[in-house]
Design an enzyme around this catalytic site. Sequence first.
Site: not given
Length: 478
Positions: A46, A145, A175, A213, A232, A237, A328
């Site tokens: 945009r 996603k 990915h 992670e 997520d 994954h 996480k």
Amino acid sequence: IPVQPFDLVVFGGTGDLSRRKILPALFRRVMAGQCPEGSRIIGASRSKLTADEFREMVRKSINEFVPAKEFKAADLEAFLLMVEYCAVDAFSDAGWTKLADTLSMGDNAIRTFYLSISPTLITPTTRQMASFKLITHETRVVVEKPLGTDLDSAKSLNKTLKDVFEERQIYRIDHYLGKETVQNLMALRFANVLLEPLWNSKYVDHVQITVAETVSVDGRGEYYDLSGAMRDMVQNHLMQLLCLVAMEPPSRFDADAVRDEKLKVIRALEPVSMRNTVRGQYRSEGEIASFLDHVGNSASNTESYVALKAEIGNWRWAGVPFYLRTGKALKKRVSEITLVFKPVPHSIFDDSNEGFQNKLIIRLQPEEGITLHMSVKEPGPGGMRLTEVPLDMSFADVVPEGVTIDAYERLIMDAVRGNQTLFMRGDEVEAAWAWVDHIIAQWDASSSKPHSYDQGSTGPEDAIALLARDARRWQPMG
Ligand code: BG6
């Protein structure tokens, strides 16, 4: 493998994913000589930028996200010559004629539209693509996603896409499927005769899939509070990894043969009961904020960590648990799959080998490789004592430098080439949501809250208990 000259339009071209991943991946492929002369990369968003202003943004992104030692100034200048820009508005006709003209000006048959845009923009954008007749027989669309947030929204996304594209034109990215070792998993299983006979409930005790992670959700709190680790990471994954470990050998290495087998695995997954799941949220650590601070919602029940025990109801895997965990702010960034084999049926040695189990560890990151843990005789004169040694294969040692490529590089070029093998099919995505929705519905209906865990730890205590109940242990997290 060469590709024909192509036009690639990146919707959301000025966004974060485009700057961090898509543009650097394209730049690397151009430098590798894979994009034939005449190919064009057209940013679309945009923002009312001129082509030169967009090129400036591309220049900055490449300088920021591609290490300077990887390229020369002339490489970047050559790349910028391929770049064009069209400002378009998904909700009006503004800019679409210019985009249509730009596309028809070139004579590249292959058109790839990369939708790196928010889910709310997908329906209006694809409708405009159809009404301005941008979609040709040789058009592909790449979708990022989130591919829905539950089964219903995934179905409506699939419908939106299928209103204007055929399934053969739709490339749903995960990915993880583009990571080198993930493909190696297929090579390991289906190009070697040694492992496949052992790859079943007769010899495999259980499987563990860990995607840990160290990063927190700081900066992404708003998105993450609505999503959580289950949506997520697990729905896409981790489930894709589980499919590749568990699927039957496809008859060919082609898109539908592989995806048919993955779908069968998802459909064979038993519903998971609440008791076989663990949710966690990282707590604050001195000065460091907690998950609840990061999402800005002190009443949030969203999970930054999830562990679960999955079971596959088919002949190959009956009775073999697949333990999944992801989170996480954990101790180490590590993604790996471990197959733990059963002990020998009868040990002829003394106690030193009692209960030893072979392990096959497939490491996706950080150092990609495969390790097989074997029992051998301890060297020396001390009699027949046994010890465990790793047979290690690190890809860094066997692959010449510069040969491995990033997941996005591989996946974008596969889409341009028209190879859907490493992309998810619509029915696969829906089946995965159906399985995940059942778990989330139980969480929503329950009054229990996620367990808190220390940042830099391996996750909540209850995750340890999940395996301990079955007399098993998680693999050490680095
Ligand atoms: C993304 C998730 O899909 O994958 C992120 O949205 C996560 O939350 C990321 O951090 C992990 O990817 P990788 O390749 O760094 O393991």
